[in-house]
Scaffold this motif. Structure first.
Motif, PDB file in Angstrom:
ATOM      1  N   ARG A 167      -7.389   8.538   4.609  1.00  0.00           N
ATOM      2  CA  ARG A 167      -8.142   7.872   3.541  1.00  0.00           C
ATOM      3  C   ARG A 167      -8.955   8.890   2.739  1.00  0.00           C
ATOM      4  O   ARG A 167      -9.003   8.840   1.501  1.00  0.00           O
ATOM      5  N   VAL A 195      -6.162   3.261  -1.953  1.00  0.00           N
ATOM      6  CA  VAL A 195      -7.184   3.306  -0.904  1.00  0.00           C
ATOM      7  C   VAL A 195      -7.808   1.919  -0.713  1.00  0.00           C
ATOM      8  O   VAL A 195      -8.003   1.462   0.429  1.00  0.00           O
ATOM      9  N   GLY A 251      -5.401  -0.262   1.108  1.00  0.00           N
ATOM     10  CA  GLY A 251      -5.363   0.067   2.529  1.00  0.00           C
ATOM     11  C   GLY A 251      -6.568  -0.477   3.276  1.00  0.00           C
ATOM     12  O   GLY A 251      -6.443  -0.972   4.410  1.00  0.00           O
ATOM     13  N   ASP A 252      -7.752  -0.410   2.643  1.00  0.00           N
ATOM     14  CA  ASP A 252      -8.942  -0.983   3.282  1.00  0.00           C
ATOM     15  C   ASP A 252      -8.808  -2.496   3.432  1.00  0.00           C
ATOM     16  O   ASP A 252      -9.251  -3.073   4.432  1.00  0.00           O
ATOM     17  N   THR A 277       0.823  -1.207   0.000  1.00  0.00           N
ATOM     18  CA  THR A 277       0.000   0.000   0.000  1.00  0.00           C
ATOM     19  C   THR A 277       0.858   1.259   0.000  1.00  0.00           C
ATOM     20  O   THR A 277       0.580   2.232  -0.704  1.00  0.00           O
ATOM     21  N   GLN A 292       0.890   4.089  -2.975  1.00  0.00           N
ATOM     22  CA  GLN A 292       0.597   5.496  -2.709  1.00  0.00           C
ATOM     23  C   GLN A 292       1.672   6.409  -3.280  1.00  0.00           C
ATOM     24  O   GLN A 292       1.363   7.425  -3.920  1.00  0.00           O
TER      25      GLN A 292
END
Length: 218
Positions: A116, A187, A190-191, A6, A10
């Motif tokens: 987020r 995102v 990350g979730d 992640t 990013q």
């Protein structure tokens, strides 16, 4: 993949978005949106951009002059000026909004929900910036093609053709769209990383667990 984390996604998204922003910024002020040369006078090359028109000759070099009147410009150039300005503004906001949302950045630390939302905002702004870059370049490209194939102009009259800046504009717009998409992918990653571990609560699972514990004790 080990490297596709992640955090890496990013930073890749931010790098692509920033690269698209820089490319769009350079494209906005380059005077090479359209080019024109005449077969009758091959030593002269004309270049046209959103803000200047330039003439290149072998003796003098390149000389640029700003447009005398904004209202006297063709409609496609007026619209392109506005859209490219919007693209630069939204692209800069996309970078500023996405940077605090990166993992490892001290800003908004301890607030994963805020990070987020900042990444989502950066992705939306990057998409808007990409679309407002591709739109004016495509409009100018369309009008250039229509004027080039206009049968009302004499064949001996020179006509405008595509310049290098138009290709860099398409590249910058696509980079901004890709950067925004990668931000949304980051995102989602990350979730997925923050999801709670699944615990099976079915009676069969409980019975199997108890049977395993008894067997282990025995």
């Amino acid at each position: 993949m080990v490297f596709l984390t992640t955090k890496m996604m990013q930073r890749t998204a931010l790098f692509v978005t920033f690269g698209g922003l820089v490319t769009s910024l350079i494209t906005t002020f380059l005077p090479f949106w359209k080019t024109m040369n005449s077969d009758l006078n091959e030593v002269e090359n004309w270049f046209s951009g959103l803000w200047h028109t330039c003439l290149y000759t072998e003796e003098v070099g390149i000389q640029c002059k700003a447009y005398d009147s904004v209202l006297g410009l063709p409609m496609d150039l007026q619209i392109s000026r506005v859209l490219m300005s919007v693209s630069i503004g939204t692209g800069g906001l996309a970078v500023l909004a996405s940077f605090p949302g990166l993992e490892g950045v001290e800003m908004c630390s301890g607030q994963p929900g805020m990070k987020r939302r900042l990444l989502i905002l950066g992705g939306v702004l990057s998409w808007v910036s990409g679309l407002t870059t591709l739109a004016p370049v495509s409009i100018v490209a369309y009008t250039t093609v229509v004027e080039f194939w206009d049968e009302g102009f004499p064949d001996v009259m020179p006509r405008w053709e595509y310049g290098e800046a138009m290709f860099s504009g398409w590249f910058g717009g696509l980079a901004l769209l890709i950067g925004g998409t990668l931000l949304f992918v980051a995102v989602c990653m990350g979730d997925y990383d923050q999801r709670p571990p699944s615990v099976s609560s079915s009676p069969r699972a409980k019975h199997s667990k108890q049977h395993y514990l008894k067997t282990e004790v025995l």
